[in-house]
Enzyme design. Structure first.
Site, PDB file in Angstrom:
ATOM      1  N   SER A  87       0.792  -1.232   0.000  1.00  0.00           N
ATOM      2  CA  SER A  87       0.000   0.000   0.000  1.00  0.00           C
ATOM      3  C   SER A  87       0.824   1.281   0.000  1.00  0.00           C
ATOM      4  O   SER A  87       0.242   2.372  -0.042  1.00  0.00           O
ATOM      5  CB  SER A  87      -0.963   0.013   1.193  1.00  0.00           C
ATOM      6  OG  SER A  87      -2.032  -0.872   0.954  1.00  0.00           O
ATOM      7  N   LYS A  90       0.009   3.719  -2.710  1.00  0.00           N
ATOM      8  CA  LYS A  90      -0.976   4.796  -2.564  1.00  0.00           C
ATOM      9  C   LYS A  90      -0.321   6.176  -2.408  1.00  0.00           C
ATOM     10  O   LYS A  90      -0.981   7.191  -2.657  1.00  0.00           O
ATOM     11  CB  LYS A  90      -1.892   4.511  -1.373  1.00  0.00           C
ATOM     12  CG  LYS A  90      -2.779   3.279  -1.543  1.00  0.00           C
ATOM     13  CD  LYS A  90      -3.695   3.092  -0.354  1.00  0.00           C
ATOM     14  CE  LYS A  90      -4.651   1.927  -0.527  1.00  0.00           C
ATOM     15  NZ  LYS A  90      -3.997   0.614  -0.363  1.00  0.00           N
ATOM     16  N   SER A 331      -6.175   3.142   4.383  1.00  0.00           N
ATOM     17  CA  SER A 331      -5.595   2.419   3.255  1.00  0.00           C
ATOM     18  C   SER A 331      -6.674   1.768   2.394  1.00  0.00           C
ATOM     19  O   SER A 331      -6.632   0.574   2.092  1.00  0.00           O
ATOM     20  CB  SER A 331      -4.607   1.357   3.762  1.00  0.00           C
ATOM     21  OG  SER A 331      -3.700   0.981   2.754  1.00  0.00           O
TER      22      SER A 331
END
Length: 527
Positions: A87, A90, A331
């Site tokens: 993640s 991101k 997230s």
């Protein structure tokens, strides 16, 4: 003129678990000094010792620590080595969205028609058009239906057309695991969908399973939002707590199996739907009926709204700068993918796709000093195991965005170590508490099986801001978060002249922070 020699020591501070001291004593350094100043401080040796933790045996790391203001690299280990960032992907997506869509960008969901009005009857089709909002709730569709009813319409003679053509029809990302099909963090992506809660887990329903009154009774099952779009196949009985909730492939039949304890608590499971466009249309149709508006025709999806259609009602999402908080703090994968496709649409005018979205992100990264040729991004969230990036590229991004006018809003969306609640601490809210890193480290987490990452900002003991990126892969341990945390607490405890080694805590103490998935992907969130 010679420089004065500074007297430097490395102080070691035990943080719950001292086992890596044995590794340090054996001289198993795994990194390399990044510069004369860092070398004299002892910081490289300290981080090398932490990376020598037994949980990283056989694994690989890409780590960089730098001075945020000057860019001077204080530590690096395989800085250009490309690993799965999970993640941390991101960070790339969110920064590009703030630049390309803008902090004030709002998604809209509109109700339109080309039909003529005859008293209370709309003679023709009613269009529900989405633009990719990942935060639309059932109550928002209810408000749209109320506006239609308040205008005096009581019947639509034609069809309800769900226009999801702002995005393409590809619903899942490249190399997403088939095992995750019903898992809420891997929901299908559509320009028209529904979120069942204010964490905005779009494309899912919440299945609530309560025990029956007596042993042997069927449990009581309900769905949030209430909808007939999914069917419940109830196979569970009331005995003990081993209930399983899973959607069958290619359908909206959700099987509830196992056993539920008599007198036990209600179990909640977040489950994806098959084809979220139809889900949104079903929720809206039900809302119309609840407000006394009957649609005579069937529901059809994937048809574009005619340009001549007039707007009857509209809902606007929160601005992007506010949407960034649930997106980054928790997230949220679906937010990342919706933003990626929205950027693709804005850049090309075509239906938003992953290909066009990633191309738009890459275009932004070049302006931020990040070389997209040195990383691979195939989705917006990092859920794909094809995503590859190196720590040095994140350092470039983290320094570059500080000059952007939207930086304050973007920075505020990052999780904060030991921060209070989901809206501040996010996925870091239970980590590094009681240490100098608490309320100091502001960073994006990342977790998949065998992949863990943490990249962001921290101030050392002198108040100097550092940027860091730690990407760890191929470990067999259920969690290597203690290794990341030990590096953070070491940085927060050290000065420019003196490194203070803080050793990782035990695996058992770290289990509550999650293992092979982001802690916020484990519902209900316990991290």
């Amino acid at each position: 003129m010679s420089r004065p020699v500074r007297r430097v020591t490395i102080r070691m501070r035990h943080w719950i678990w001292p086992a890596v001291l044995a590794v340090a004593a054996a001289g198993l350094a795994v990194g390399s000094p990044a510069g004369a100043d860092a070398d004299r401080s002892g910081l490289p040796e300290a981080i090398d010792t932490i990376l020598g933790d037994p949980r990283m045996e056989g694994g690989v790391a890409s780590v960089v620590v730098a001075d945020s203001a000057s860019g001077d690299v204080l530590y690096q280990h395989r800085s250009s080595g490309r690993l799965m960032p999970a993640s941390n992907t991101k960070l790339l997506t969110s920064a590009a969205a703030m630049e390309l869509l803008g902090p004030g960008h709002r998604f809209t969901t509109d109700v339109l028609s080309t039909a003529t009005r005859r008293g209370p009857v709309l003679q023709g089709d009613l269009y529900l058009r989405g633009t990719g909002d990942p935060t639309t709730l059932a109550k928002d569709y209810d408000r749209l239906a109320a506006k239609i009813a308040d205008s005096g319409i009581r019947r639509v003679s034609g069809r309800l057309v769900a226009d999801d053509t702002r995005f393409d029809s590809k619903r899942i990302g490249d190399a997403w695991s088939g095992d995750d099909e019903s898992a809420y963090y891997a929901a299908q992506i559509s320009a028209l969908s529904v979120a069942p809660d204010t964490d905005y887990d779009t494309g899912t329903v919440i299945v609530e399973v309560a025990p029956g009154a007596r042993a042997g009774d069927k449990p009581r099952v309900s769905v949030v939002p209430k909808t007939d779009y999914v069917d419940i196949d109830l196979r569970a009985t009331t005995v003990a707590d081993t209930v399983a909730v899973e959607r069958q492939h290619g359908s909206n039949t959700i099987t509830v199996s196992g056993t539920v304890p008599v007198g036990g608590d209600t179990t909640k499971e977040w489950v994806t739907v098959w084809e979220p466009t139809g889900y949104a249309a079903a929720v809206f149709r039900d809302a119309l009926a609840a407000h006394g508006v009957r649609v005579s025709g069937p529901t059809r999806a994937g048809i574009a709204t005619p340009k001549r259609a007039r707007q009857l009602a509209s809902h606007a999402s929160m601005p992007l700068k506010d949407l960034m908080v649930p997106f980054m703090k928790l997230s949220n994968n679906m937010h990342a993918e919706s933003l990626t496709k929205a950027m693709g649409h804005k850049a090309t005018g075509r239906p938003g796709s992953w290909g066009d979205g990633i191309a738009a992100i890459n275009g932004y990264l070049k302006t931020a000093g990040v070389d997209p040729g040195k990383l691979r991004q195939v989705d917006g969230s990092g859920l794909s195991r094809k995503d590859n990036a190196a720590a040095e590229q994140y350092i470039k991004l983290l320094r570059s965005v500080k000059a952007e006018p939207w930086f304050a809003d973007w920075h505020a969306s990052l999780p904060v170590a030991c921060g209070p609640g989901k809206s501040v601490g996010g996925t870091l809210r239970s980590r590094m508490c009681g240490t100098p890193a608490a309320l100091n480290v502001t960073a994006k987490t990342g977790t998949l099986t065998g992949a863990s990452a943490l990249s962001g900002y921290v101030k050392d003991k002198d108040g100097r801001e550092l940027v860091f990126s730690v990407i760890l892969n191929n470990h067999l341990a259920s969690s290597v978060k203690p290794v990341e945390d030990a590096i953070m607490v070491t940085l927060a405890s050290s000065t420019e002249d003196e490194a203070v080694l803080v050793t990782p805590r035990s695996t058992r103490a770290a289990e509550r922070d999650g293992g092979d998935l982001e802690c916020s992907w484990r519902k209900p969130v316990r991290c």
